[in-house]
Design an enzyme around this catalytic site. Structure first.
Site, PDB file in Angstrom:
ATOM      1  N   ASP A  70      16.281  12.043  11.018  1.00  0.00           N
ATOM      2  CA  ASP A  70      15.099  12.587  11.507  1.00  0.00           C
ATOM      3  C   ASP A  70      15.298  12.559  12.943  1.00  0.00           C
ATOM      4  OD1 ASP A  70      11.953  13.906  10.881  1.00  0.00           O
ATOM      5  OD2 ASP A  70      11.743  12.275  12.196  1.00  0.00           O
ATOM      6  N   GLU A  78      32.193   2.964   4.324  1.00  0.00           N
ATOM      7  CA  GLU A  78      32.500   2.032   3.443  1.00  0.00           C
ATOM      8  C   GLU A  78      32.351   2.297   2.287  1.00  0.00           C
ATOM      9  OE1 GLU A  78      29.734  -1.198   4.477  1.00  0.00           O
ATOM     10  OE2 GLU A  78      30.406  -1.270   6.445  1.00  0.00           O
TER      11      GLU A  78
END
Ligand code: GLC
Length: 525
Positions: free
Chosen positions: A202, A243
């Site tokens: 956002d 990751e």
């Protein structure tokens, strides 16, 4: 689910949880409602869901004021239900994207409560507390105008001021502080560990502020829009995302300069960002073509996929926009209440669906767009919930009205109670029930288009080439045999040579394409 770089070509459906489906009878949508209607999204054929905020929140800005990023607001349900939804969505081949709001948190968040409790609290440094100007410190530290209009500082009982680019209930975080960075990386991991496939970020370009707090001066560097430091944060987020397998970061970046916009999409930053240039573009062949070119050039330069967005929970629904004399969107041109031709808007919205679903890149669908909903401009101002209304004289509630699922009258199967915002009785013809199986409906157009998008080889090619059918027609090919033609002129046009018409947004006139109509063609070999 295919696994490689799915965000490059995904159809992503935005769920606005308050307005999707209510199962507990409070007039507000909930997680169980989404689980109950997952079949609708599977049948529509979308690849992913982007969930607008569902976290605990006082709802000063409909959940974009988050009090706890690691739980679900009781009005929507529980964390266990959210985890079940993620699992069930995956089981039907739909990925999940959650919305993270890093620019600010709720004034009810424990950090801000601690910061307010004492001027010496270490949490003060997580925010922008500043002394006021003037003899008694009773003037705001700057005259910055907020993103919703209005002022950006609120004074606390101890006399200092804190910064909020949105409402006072949304204090801005200080991204220069390492704890803020660490906290958000931990929040990303929290959701990635729960199987979430992507993050919508956002207000992604607002995080940093010039600490010398200069005024906004035309032509000078802006004190809080798009400061260079923000890129380092997203490089860190990218490392976290990597990751995990196949996670995507998607930014809400409102930015007129395409080069600055593309900086967010460099290979070690975000994977994609919403195309507000396209969303705000007028229904005009020259401007649309320029917008498509500008978009593709900017994204090509950084190797990122383009995105195509027509609507979201912040903007006037595009059936309404395209039915006005001025078909653009911007928060600065408030067209509320100006005349709308809904038949024309719907016709163009149908053509726009075929356009946005056949351009190369990812396509975003805002819930209700697949039903052809228009803006509810009849909500009495006393019922407005959007804080933008008080600060800017425009309410975003008209695009946030609950979905019509079935039946002949409100609440149209959305709830057993009165919906939190009133639905329009005219939507009886636009329910999922009414449109299903009707080949002329908006819903069946979206279903057919998304199914063809999967099946058509040309639509899997990364590029497109323009076909010249005159200045008032947008026409392009994808691969050797697929073409999309959108007639934006005032009269029917002859179609290029083709073997079959695969899908049209409205009836063809023999071999001619009527105005404000689009068609997908299989070209002659
Ligand atoms: C974004 C959201 C909008 C919200 C604002 C503040 O623009 O899309 O709904 O009000 O940020 O968080």
């Amino acid at each position: 689910m295919s696994t490689t770089e799915w965000w490059r070509s995904a159809v992503i459906y935005q769920v606005y949880p308050r307005s999707f489906a209510d199962t507990d009878g409070d007039g507000i949508g909930d997680v169980q409602g989404i689980r109950a209607h997952l079949g609708h999204l599977r049948d529509l054929g979308v690849d992913a869901i982007w969930m607008s905020p569902w976290y605990p929140s006082p709802m000063a800005d409909a959940g974009y004021d988050v009090a706890d990023f690691r739980d679900i607001d009781p009005v929507f349900g529980t964390l266990a239900q959210a985890e079940a939804l993620i699992e069930e969505a995956h089981a039907v081949g739909i990925r999940m994207i959650v919305d993270i709001v890093p620019n600010h948190i709720s004034s009810e968040h424990p950090w801000f409560k601690a910061a307010l409790a004492s001027p010496d609290a270490p949490e003060r440094d997580y925010f922008w507390f500043r002394p006021g100007r003037g003899e008694n410190g009773d003037e705001m530290p700057t005259n910055w105008r907020g993103e919703f209009g209005g002022t950006t500082w609120t004074r606390t009982p101890d006399g200092s001021w804190y910064l909020h680019l949105f409402t006072p209930e949304q204090p801005d975080l200080n991204w220069d502080h390492p704890d803020v960075r660490a906290e958000f990386e931990s929040i990303l991991r929290f959701w990635f560990d729960r199987g979430v496939d992507g993050i919508r970020i956002d207000s992604a370009a607002l995080l940093f502020k010039d600490p010398s707090l200069p005024e906004v001066v035309e032509g000078a560097k802006h004190p809080f829009h798009d400061l260079d430091e923000v890129h380092d944060v997203y490089r860190g987020w990218r490392r976290v995302a990597e990751e995990y397998p196949d996670r995507a970061l998607i930014g809400e970046v409102w930015m007129p300069e395409v080069e600055r916009f593309a900086n967010y999409l460099r290979p070690d930053e975000l994977h994609a960002a919403f195309n507000f240039d396209f969303l705000g573009c007028a229904w005009d062949p020259r401007l649309m073509r320029e917008c498509v070119d500008r978009t593709l050039d900017a994204h090509r330069a950084v190797g990122a996929p383009a995105t195509w967005v027509l609507s979201n929970h912040d903007v006037t629904r595009h059936v309404t926009r395209y039915g006005r004399a001025d078909t653009t969107f911007s928060f600065d041109n408030n067209l509320d209440g100006t005349p709308v031709d809904l038949m024309l808007g719907t016709r163009r919205a149908r053509a726009a669906a075929l356009l946005s679903l056949s351009l190369p890149g990812g396509t975003y669908i805002y819930q209700g767009e697949e039903l052809g909903l228009w803006e509810n401009e009849n909500i009495p101002p006393a019922s407005y919930q959007d804080p933008m209304w008080a600060r800017r004289g425009h309410s975003r509630d008209g695009c946030r009205v609950p979905l019509p699922w079935s039946g002949d009258e409100p609440p149209f199967g959305f709830s057993t109670a009165d919906p939190w915002l009133p639905q329009l009785p005219e939507w009886k013809d636009l329910t999922v029930e009414a449109q299903s199986g009707d080949p002329t409906s908006m819903l069946e157009l979206y279903r057919a288009a998304i199914a063809l998008r999967r099946a058509e080889d040309g639509l899997h090619r990364p590029a497109m080439s323009w076909l010249d059918l005159g200045p008032e027609v947008l026409a392009y090919t994808r691969g050797d045999r697929f073409a999309c033609v959108v007639n934006m002129s005032g009269s029917p046009i002859p179609l290029p040579d083709h073997e079959t018409s695969l899908l049209a947004s409205g009836p063809l006139d023999g071999d001619r394409l009527p105005q404000d109509t689009a068609v997908w063609l299989r070209l002659t070999a």
